[in-house]
Design an enzyme around this catalytic site. Sequence first.
Site, short mmCIF file in Angstrom:
data_model
loop_
_atom_site.label_atom_id
_atom_site.label_comp_id
_atom_site.label_asym_id
_atom_site.label_seq_id
_atom_site.Cartn_x
_atom_site.Cartn_y
_atom_site.Cartn_z
N ALA A 66 -9.19 -3.61 5.26
CA ALA A 66 -8.39 -2.45 4.86
C ALA A 66 -9.18 -1.70 3.80
O ALA A 66 -10.08 -2.26 3.17
CB ALA A 66 -7.05 -2.92 4.30
N GLY A 105 -8.75 -7.05 7.39
CA GLY A 105 -8.12 -6.28 8.46
C GLY A 105 -9.05 -6.06 9.63
O GLY A 105 -8.61 -5.90 10.77
N GLU A 108 -8.69 -9.01 11.66
CA GLU A 108 -7.33 -8.98 12.21
C GLU A 108 -7.23 -8.00 13.37
O GLU A 108 -6.47 -8.21 14.31
CB GLU A 108 -6.33 -8.64 11.10
CG GLU A 108 -6.20 -9.80 10.11
CD GLU A 108 -5.35 -9.44 8.90
OE1 GLU A 108 -5.73 -8.48 8.17
OE2 GLU A 108 -4.32 -10.07 8.68
N GLU A 128 -9.26 -11.85 1.85
CA GLU A 128 -8.24 -11.21 1.02
C GLU A 128 -7.94 -11.98 -0.25
O GLU A 128 -7.58 -11.41 -1.28
CB GLU A 128 -6.96 -11.02 1.83
CG GLU A 128 -7.03 -9.95 2.89
CD GLU A 128 -7.60 -10.45 4.21
OE1 GLU A 128 -8.31 -11.47 4.23
OE2 GLU A 128 -7.37 -9.77 5.22
N1 T1G Z 1 -12.46 -1.04 1.02
C1 T1G Z 1 -13.01 0.00 0.33
N2 T1G Z 1 -14.33 0.04 -0.04
C2 T1G Z 1 -15.08 -1.02 0.29
C3 T1G Z 1 -14.58 -2.14 0.99
C4 T1G Z 1 -13.19 -2.11 1.36
N3 T1G Z 1 -12.64 -3.12 2.05
N4 T1G Z 1 -15.59 -3.03 1.16
C5 T1G Z 1 -16.68 -2.48 0.60
N5 T1G Z 1 -16.38 -1.28 0.08
C6 T1G Z 1 -17.31 -0.36 -0.58
C7 T1G Z 1 -17.81 -0.92 -1.90
O1 T1G Z 1 -16.89 -0.61 -2.93
C8 T1G Z 1 -19.13 -0.20 -2.05
O2 T1G Z 1 -18.82 1.12 -2.48
C9 T1G Z 1 -19.63 -0.10 -0.61
O3 T1G Z 1 -18.47 -0.26 0.22
C10 T1G Z 1 -20.64 -1.17 -0.28
O4 T1G Z 1 -20.01 -2.41 -0.64
C11 T1G Z 1 -4.68 -5.87 5.77
C12 T1G Z 1 -5.18 -6.24 3.13
C13 T1G Z 1 -18.35 -5.70 3.32
C14 T1G Z 1 -19.52 -7.78 2.58
O5 T1G Z 1 -12.28 -7.86 0.99
O6 T1G Z 1 -16.98 -8.06 0.87
O7 T1G Z 1 -8.25 -6.14 4.74
O8 T1G Z 1 -20.08 1.08 -4.68
O9 T1G Z 1 -21.70 -3.00 -2.38
O10 T1G Z 1 -23.04 -5.96 -0.65
O11 T1G Z 1 -5.24 -8.12 5.75
O12 T1G Z 1 -18.38 -4.88 0.57
O13 T1G Z 1 -21.16 2.01 -2.59
O14 T1G Z 1 -19.24 3.23 -3.68
O15 T1G Z 1 -20.07 -4.72 -1.47
O16 T1G Z 1 -23.35 -4.88 1.65
C15 T1G Z 1 -10.52 -7.23 2.95
C16 T1G Z 1 -14.72 -6.44 0.79
C17 T1G Z 1 -9.82 -6.04 2.39
C18 T1G Z 1 -14.19 -7.01 2.11
C19 T1G Z 1 -20.49 -5.52 2.17
N6 T1G Z 1 -11.95 -7.00 3.00
N7 T1G Z 1 -16.07 -5.98 0.91
O17 T1G Z 1 -21.22 -6.01 1.05
O18 T1G Z 1 -21.93 -3.81 -0.01
S1 T1G Z 1 -8.08 -6.30 2.22
C20 T1G Z 1 -12.74 -7.33 1.97
C21 T1G Z 1 -17.12 -6.85 0.91
C22 T1G Z 1 -7.54 -6.41 3.83
C23 T1G Z 1 -5.76 -6.84 5.46
C24 T1G Z 1 -6.15 -6.88 4.03
C25 T1G Z 1 -18.48 -6.23 0.92
C26 T1G Z 1 -19.19 -6.33 2.27
P1 T1G Z 1 -19.89 1.92 -3.41
P2 T1G Z 1 -20.92 -3.55 -1.24
P3 T1G Z 1 -22.49 -5.19 0.49
#
Ligand code: T1G
Length: 692
Positions: A66, A105, A108, A128
Amino acid sequence: MAAINPVTDLVIEDGIAVVTLNSPPVNALSVAVRDGIYQGIGEALDNDAVQAVVLICAGKTFIAGADIAEFDKPRSGLTLPQVQQRIEDAGKPVIAAIHGTALGGGLEVALVCHYRVAVPSAKCGLPEVNIGLLPGAGGTQRLPRIVGAEKALEMVTSGMHVRAKDALAMGLVDELTPEDGLRAGAIAFARKVVAEGRPLRKVRDMNEKVEAARGRPELFAEFRRGNARKFRGFQAPEANIRCIEAAVNMPFDEGLAFEHKLFEELMAGTQSAAQRYYFFASRKAWNVPDVPADTPTIPVNTVGIIGAGTMGGGIAMNFLNAGIPVTIVETKQEALDRGLATIRRNYENTASKGRISMDDVEKRMAQLKGSLALDDLAQCDLVIEAIFENMDVKKEMFGKLDRIVRQGAILASNTSALDLNEIASATSRPQDVIGLHFFSPANVMKLLEVVRGEKTSKPVIATCMQLARRIGKVAALVGVCPGFVGNRILAQRQREAGKLVLEGAMPWDVDRVLVDFGLPMGPFAMSDLAGLDLGWRRENSTGSTLREILCEMDRRGQKTGAGFYDYDDKRQARPSPVVENIIRDFAASKGITPRVVSEQEILERCIYPMINEGARILEEGIAIRASDIDVVWVNGYGWPVYRGGPMRYGDSVGLDKVLAKMQDFEARFGDDFKPAKLLVDMVAQRKSFKDL
Ligand code: T1G
C-alpha cells in the site's frame, strides 16, 4: 496498447491480456494504481478475445505494498479489497508476474490472482509489522492457506522477504521464469494454464493447511513464548499472531473481518504512527541538503583499517560482507593474529546458524589481508583508523597516513567523540578527512554516524553516505561536537541516572523504568556489561565516585561477577544489598538525605534532558533535522521504534509539557535542566519537531 490511466497500460497479445503498472518508485498501491488495476483487469475480462490476464509492473519492482504516504490522508478511491474482489472472482485466469519485491498489499494482490510466476531474484513478503501494522487485505488469511500456519507466523511477525526459489518450494509462487524473461515467461505460463484448462484456484478456498493446524493450539503458545523477548512492547506482532490463529480457527470471511478489525485498531494507534514516521525518517536521513545527489563520488574498491581489535575487526566485516577487499594493520603480530582469528570465528558462528555458507566464509576471509606495515595501506581508496581513543595518538596516526596514503584517498576516524577538525589538522588534506563512527559490535549495529569536519569536501561526504548504504548501514550525517549526536544525548541520561541513585532511587529502579519504557537495557546494566573500569586506574583512583568505589572493590561489572548488580554463574543480574549500602553511605557522606523517587520522575529526568539536548544539537546545526536524531537513537541505542525516537516522543508528549517539566526540574535541581532556546521558542510558536 490502451492507456487505462496514467499509471496503467493494457495490451492484448493473441488472447493474453497484459496489464502493466508503472508508478515509480515502487508501484505502491496509490489511488491511481488501485484504479488502474481494477479498470485494466476489468476491461481485459470483459473482452471476449481475452483468455487469460497477466498483471505485471514496470520499473524496479512488483507492487511493494500500500502507499504508506497515503495512510495519514483521508481515504479515497477504490479500496484494496474491492480491487482484489475483481480479480479473485474473475471468470478467466489472472497471473501475477513478480520481479523485485512483492510486499504487503502487493503480495496480497498476487494472492488473489489464480497463479503467480516470478523471476529468480524476486522476493515476497508481508512486512506490515515493521510499520506497526498487519496485512490488512487478507494476507493473514490467505498466506497460511498456502504456506501453513507455522511459516505464516514467521513471515508476518518478522516481515521477512522470502526468495523466489523458497516461495516456489512453499507454493507461494507456481513457476520461475528466466531472469530476463518475466513478461514472456508469464505469457507462456498463461497460455499453458488455458491450454491445460487449469482451474481458477481461489486461495481462500484452500483449507487443508489451516485445518491441519487446527488441532495444534500449542503451536501459537510456543511461538509466543519463543518470541516474547523480541516482541516486548510491540503491539503489532501479537495482532498478527491472533490473525493467523483466526485463519486456523475461523471460516475465511469471519477471519477476514477479524483481520480488518485488528488492522483498524493498529492503524488508529500511536505505535504504527511512530513506526510509519520512522520508515520515512530513515529514508530522509540520506538526503544532505548541500550535497546534492549528483555530487561526484570517489570509487572505493579497497579499504584499509588500522587496529584489529573489537572495533577494527567489526568494521572490517562490514566491508568484507559487501565484497570489498580489506587490509587490516596492527602493531604486533599477536594482536593481528587474534584480530583475524576473531573475524573468522564470527563468520563461522554465522555460518553455523545457516545465515551464510562456509563458502561465503572462505570468500570473505580471502578478501582480508593482515599486515604490520602502514605502508601496505598506501594504495587504499579509504583508510579507517580504529585505534586508542586519545587525541594525541590519533593525530600522530593521521600525520603518518598523510605521508603514506595516496592522494585522493579518504582518511576516516572511528572516533566516538573526539574533535574531528583537530584530527584533520594533523594532515595536509583536511578536505579528505571524515568521521565514520561505527557502533559496537560494528558488524551488527545498523547505525553509522558520518561526521562532517568543517573542511570535509562534498565528494568525500557523498562517497561515505553512499558507502554506508552499500555496506547495509543506516547513516546520519552529523557535525563535530563532543559525542556528536548519539553519545552527546546519551551523556544527559547517564548523568541523571547517576544523580538519581544518590537521591534515593536504586540502580535497578532506574534500569527497570527505562526498560519498561522500551529501551533494551538500563544505564547501570549497560555499565556492568561494558565494564565499570573503562579508563579507570587503581593507582590514581580516589574513591570519589560510586564507580571508583565499586572498581576499588573489584566490582568491575559482569566480567568480575559483580558491579552495580550481583551476577550468578549464568550472568543473571540481581539487585545487590552490598551496592545498596555503598550507595546509602556514599549519599550520606555527601550530606544527601535519600527520598522516595517516583517512577515518573525517573523517566522524565532521564528522557526529557535527552530531548532538550536534541534541541540544542539542532540549534547548533550538528544534526540536519530532528528525525535524524531519532534515526540515530533507534539504530544506535535501541530506542523503541514504536515510540519513533526521542524527538518524536517529545512531540507525542507535547513540547509544552516537556518544557514545563524542564523548568520545574531546573528550579529544583539546577542548570542541568536549563531549557534549550529552540525548545522555548518552539513552544512559544506552538511548533513541533516534525515541523522542522
Ligand atoms: N509506500 C510509499 N512509498 C514507499 C513504499 C510504500 N509502500 N515503499 C517504498 N517507498 C518509497 C520510499 O519512501 C523511497 O522514497 C522510495 O520508495 C525507495 O524506497 C494493505 C497496509 C520496496 C524493499 O512495508 O521495504 O501494504 O526516499 O529507499 O532500498 O496489507 O522501499 O525515494 O522519496 O526503501 O530499494 C507494506 C516498504 C506497506 C514495503 C525497496 N510494504 N518498502 O527498498 O528503496 S503497508 C512495505 C520497502 C501494506 C497492506 C498494508 C522498500 C523496498 P524516496 P527505498 P529500496
